[in-house]
Design a protein around this motif. Structure first.
Motif, PDB file in Angstrom:
ATOM      1  N   PRO A  71       0.805  -1.229   0.000  1.00 54.30           N
ATOM      2  CA  PRO A  71       0.000   0.000   0.000  1.00 54.30           C
ATOM      3  C   PRO A  71       0.836   1.276   0.000  1.00 54.30           C
ATOM      4  O   PRO A  71       0.346   2.328  -0.426  1.00 54.30           O
ATOM      5  CB  PRO A  71      -0.859  -0.116   1.261  1.00 54.30           C
ATOM      6  N   ASP A  72       2.088   1.176   0.397  1.00 59.09           N
ATOM      7  CA  ASP A  72       2.951   2.361   0.355  1.00 59.09           C
ATOM      8  C   ASP A  72       3.223   2.804  -1.085  1.00 59.09           C
ATOM      9  O   ASP A  72       3.685   3.922  -1.306  1.00 59.09           O
ATOM     10  CB  ASP A  72       4.274   2.083   1.085  1.00 59.09           C
ATOM     11  N   GLN A  73       2.923   1.958  -2.070  1.00 57.43           N
ATOM     12  CA  GLN A  73       3.154   2.297  -3.474  1.00 57.43           C
ATOM     13  C   GLN A  73       1.902   2.816  -4.189  1.00 57.43           C
ATOM     14  O   GLN A  73       1.988   3.311  -5.309  1.00 57.43           O
ATOM     15  CB  GLN A  73       3.695   1.073  -4.220  1.00 57.43           C
ATOM     16  N   ILE A  74       0.738   2.700  -3.543  1.00 52.44           N
ATOM     17  CA  ILE A  74      -0.513   3.075  -4.213  1.00 52.44           C
ATOM     18  C   ILE A  74      -0.526   4.555  -4.583  1.00 52.44           C
ATOM     19  O   ILE A  74      -0.828   4.918  -5.733  1.00 52.44           O
ATOM     20  CB  ILE A  74      -1.739   2.724  -3.336  1.00 52.44           C
ATOM     21  N   ALA A  75      -0.203   5.431  -3.646  1.00 52.96           N
ATOM     22  CA  ALA A  75      -0.272   6.873  -3.918  1.00 52.96           C
ATOM     23  C   ALA A  75       0.636   7.264  -5.079  1.00 52.96           C
ATOM     24  O   ALA A  75       0.231   8.044  -5.953  1.00 52.96           O
ATOM     25  CB  ALA A  75       0.083   7.664  -2.665  1.00 52.96           C
ATOM     26  N   TYR A  92      -2.666   5.412   4.625  1.00 51.28           N
ATOM     27  CA  TYR A  92      -2.568   6.290   5.802  1.00 51.28           C
ATOM     28  C   TYR A  92      -2.468   7.759   5.415  1.00 51.28           C
ATOM     29  O   TYR A  92      -1.642   8.497   5.925  1.00 51.28           O
ATOM     30  CB  TYR A  92      -1.406   5.862   6.710  1.00 51.28           C
ATOM     31  N   GLY A  93      -3.314   8.159   4.471  1.00 52.81           N
ATOM     32  CA  GLY A  93      -3.389   9.560   4.074  1.00 52.81           C
ATOM     33  C   GLY A  93      -2.516   9.944   2.892  1.00 52.81           C
ATOM     34  O   GLY A  93      -2.675  11.042   2.348  1.00 52.81           O
ATOM     35  N   ALA A  94      -1.607   9.082   2.477  1.00 48.99           N
ATOM     36  CA  ALA A  94      -0.734   9.416   1.342  1.00 48.99           C
ATOM     37  C   ALA A  94      -1.544   9.595   0.057  1.00 48.99           C
ATOM     38  O   ALA A  94      -1.250  10.474  -0.755  1.00 48.99           O
ATOM     39  CB  ALA A  94       0.344   8.353   1.150  1.00 48.99           C
ATOM     40  N   LEU A  95      -2.576   8.766  -0.123  1.00 50.15           N
ATOM     41  CA  LEU A  95      -3.418   8.920  -1.315  1.00 50.15           C
ATOM     42  C   LEU A  95      -4.192  10.229  -1.253  1.00 50.15           C
ATOM     43  O   LEU A  95      -4.326  10.927  -2.261  1.00 50.15           O
ATOM     44  CB  LEU A  95      -4.370   7.731  -1.460  1.00 50.15           C
TER      45      LEU A  95
END
Length: 194
Positions: A37-41, A68-71
């Motif tokens: 998920p760290d790569q989604i944004a 966690y808000g990055a998107l």
């Protein structure tokens, strides 16, 4: 309009869009991004920038999905709207209903139709359980049940969901959600940004 969609919900999004006759092209991203998920944004950002040259409007078919808000930061930066909620589970079942599931049994593992179909690949193989079944308790030891949020339940999907639950040693609860929540969420994106 372009919809950058999570690969796990791209097909039902396309079906809703086609049925409603909305002028929206679906651009799916790989569903395995959910394992990172760290790569989604970053992927959404790059895709949105690429699509901005071809479309007047770009919207995002993801909830927060573990970023966690990055998107949200990417959406704010580029002026994009996204699906509501923390995960697609919120879109399908509604956040209050999910909260009740977790209040009743905090150890609830959620399953969608996509995940039922792809469980062996996206969970068992990706986590290495096919090669190291002893890791089952490391990953799933605190779970007490699997809840399948069934969008289009049929005999084949029921069998796959039961197999997924059995493969990690959990009882299966079936909750039929249909696509109504997804359709409402998409209507909000399309109507609010067309």
């Amino acid at each position: 309009m372009a919809l950058i969609a999570c690969g796990a919900i791209a097909q039902p999004c396309a079906e809703v869009i086609a049925r409603r006759g909305w002028p929206v092209d679906v651009h799916p991203l790989p569903p395995l991004l959910h394992n990172r998920p760290d790569q989604i944004a970053g992927e959404v950002r790059a895709t949105a920038l690429r699509l901005a040259a071809r479309y007047e409007q770009v919207v995002v078919g993801y909830a927060d999905c573990g970023t966690y808000g990055a998107l949200d930061a990417v959406c704010d930066e580029l002026g994009l709207a996204r699906l509501p909620g923390l995960h697609c589970y919120d879109v399908y079942a509604g956040a209050p209903r999910l909260a009740q599931f977790f209040d009743d049994q905090p150890g609830t593992y959620l399953l969608t139709d996509f995940l039922a179909r792809s469980f062996t690949r996206t969970v068992i193989q990706e986590l290495g359980l096919d090669r190291h079944p002893e890791l089952r308790d490391t990953y799933f030891g605190h779970y007490t049940r699997m809840v399948w949020l069934a969008q289009e339940p049929d005999d084949e999907l029921r069998a796959l969901a039961a197999q997924a639950a059995a493969s990690i040693g959990l009882p299966l609860t079936v909750v039929e959600t249909g696509h109504d929540g997804l359709e409402r969420a998409l209507a909000g994106l399309v109507a609010g940004h067309s």
